[in-house]
Design an enzyme around this catalytic site. Structure first.
Site, PDB file in Angstrom:
ATOM      1  N   ARG A   1     -76.647 137.360 -20.920  1.00 51.60           N
ATOM      2  CA  ARG A   1     -76.226 136.407 -21.951  1.00 51.60           C
ATOM      3  C   ARG A   1     -76.599 134.971 -21.600  1.00 51.60           C
ATOM      4  NH1 ARG A   1     -72.636 140.491 -21.949  1.00 51.60           N
ATOM      5  NH2 ARG A   1     -71.474 139.547 -20.245  1.00 51.60           N
TER       6      ARG A   1
ATOM      7  N   GLU B   1     -65.873 142.872  -8.709  1.00 54.42           N
ATOM      8  CA  GLU B   1     -64.514 143.405  -8.619  1.00 54.42           C
ATOM      9  C   GLU B   1     -64.534 144.802  -7.993  1.00 54.42           C
ATOM     10  OE1 GLU B   1     -62.643 142.978 -12.342  1.00 54.42           O
ATOM     11  OE2 GLU B   1     -60.651 143.435 -11.540  1.00 54.42           O
TER      12      GLU B   1
HETATM   13  P1  AMP Z   1     -68.079 136.170 -12.472  1.00 56.82           P
HETATM   14  O1  AMP Z   1     -69.132 136.567 -11.479  1.00 56.82           O
HETATM   15  O2  AMP Z   1     -66.767 136.851 -12.227  1.00 56.82           O
HETATM   16  O3  AMP Z   1     -67.941 134.669 -12.590  1.00 56.82           O
HETATM   17  O4  AMP Z   1     -68.540 136.727 -13.889  1.00 56.82           O
HETATM   18  C1  AMP Z   1     -69.471 136.036 -14.651  1.00 56.82           C
HETATM   19  C2  AMP Z   1     -70.445 136.960 -15.323  1.00 56.82           C
HETATM   20  O5  AMP Z   1     -69.801 138.094 -15.912  1.00 56.82           O
HETATM   21  C3  AMP Z   1     -71.143 136.239 -16.446  1.00 56.82           C
HETATM   22  O6  AMP Z   1     -72.528 136.565 -16.387  1.00 56.82           O
HETATM   23  C4  AMP Z   1     -70.493 136.727 -17.721  1.00 56.82           C
HETATM   24  O7  AMP Z   1     -71.468 137.027 -18.712  1.00 56.82           O
HETATM   25  C5  AMP Z   1     -69.740 138.004 -17.319  1.00 56.82           C
HETATM   26  N1  AMP Z   1     -68.300 137.941 -17.678  1.00 56.82           N
HETATM   27  C6  AMP Z   1     -67.258 138.001 -16.815  1.00 56.82           C
HETATM   28  N2  AMP Z   1     -66.080 137.969 -17.451  1.00 56.82           N
HETATM   29  C7  AMP Z   1     -66.364 137.869 -18.770  1.00 56.82           C
HETATM   30  C8  AMP Z   1     -65.569 137.750 -19.958  1.00 56.82           C
HETATM   31  N3  AMP Z   1     -64.232 137.736 -19.925  1.00 56.82           N
HETATM   32  N4  AMP Z   1     -66.203 137.647 -21.146  1.00 56.82           N
HETATM   33  C9  AMP Z   1     -67.562 137.637 -21.204  1.00 56.82           C
HETATM   34  N5  AMP Z   1     -68.365 137.745 -20.129  1.00 56.82           N
HETATM   35  C10 AMP Z   1     -67.786 137.862 -18.915  1.00 56.82           C
END
Ligand code: AMP
Length: 180
Positions: free
Chosen positions: A65, A102
């Site tokens: 995205r 996670e």
């Molecule tokens: P993180 O590594 O936990 O910061 O997760 C970020 C990545 O996961 C990004 O590339 C987002 O597209 C996706 N992502 C994580 N949580 C969400 C959410 N609640 N809604 C949409 N995309 C998410």
């Protein structure tokens, strides 16, 4: 219309999808924001205004995205576009970085010839959650020895404190700060 009013209006176009793709995740769907030509225009102008005078030469989008706005920004900033993708998707020689998710581990990759020491780089992703993805992307790009790195998200989930994973002096910005 001031920028603050724009942000509140645009924020309403981010759709919550509870329990997608897993139970307990409140997925932030940005497609209604992107499919509106007026809102996409305002969003793009806000981002271009922020980054226009920074001398950015490459905009990096994180799969998948992150690709949407990163491509538009690359065009608007007269910069090149570079993808960071999940392991096995890029065809040429790559540099890579492992990171913890996670559940389990993931690997991101970038083409080894995509950045040079002269590049001023903007790394863009749609959303900052726990910060694992952006930390890996930042470290990957930094290891390639570019001149300067900026980081931008459309959405920052502030309650997950992902920003704390990144160096304090890094220029990190997000348009929409959400706490649920
Ligand atoms: P993180 O590594 O936990 O910061 O997760 C970020 C990545 O996961 C990004 O590339 C987002 O597209 C996706 N992502 C994580 N949580 C969400 C959410 N609640 N809604 C949409 N995309 C998410």
């Amino acid at each position: 219309m001031t920028c603050d009013i724009n942000v509140e209006l645009l924020k309403e176009k981010i759709r919550n999808i509870p329990n997608f793709p897993y139970n307990g995740i409140n997925f932030k769907d940005i497609t209604p924001l992107l499919s509106s030509r007026n809102y996409l225009y305002i969003l793009t102008e806000m981002l271009l205004e922020k980054y226009r005078n920074k001398g950015i030469t490459k905009v990096i989008g994180i799969e998948s995205r992150g690709f949407f706005m990163a491509s538009i920004l690359a065009y608007g900033l007269n910069a090149g576009f570079v993808p960071i993708r999940k392991s096995g998707k890029l065809p040429f020689e790559c540099f890579e970085r492992k990171y913890k998710k996670e559940y389990g581990e993931d690997v991101i990759q970038i083409h080894s010839d995509s950045l040079t020491a002269d590049d001023i780089v903007l790394i863009h992703d749609d959303l900052l959650a726990t910060g694992g993805t952006i930390l890996a992307a930042y470290e990957l790009v930094k290891s390639m020895g570019v001149k300067h790195i900026y980081v931008n998200f459309l959405v920052e989930l502030t309650h997950l404190s992902g920003r704390c994973k990144l160096p304090e002096n890094l220029d990190v910005s997000s348009i929409f700060k959400l706490d649920s």
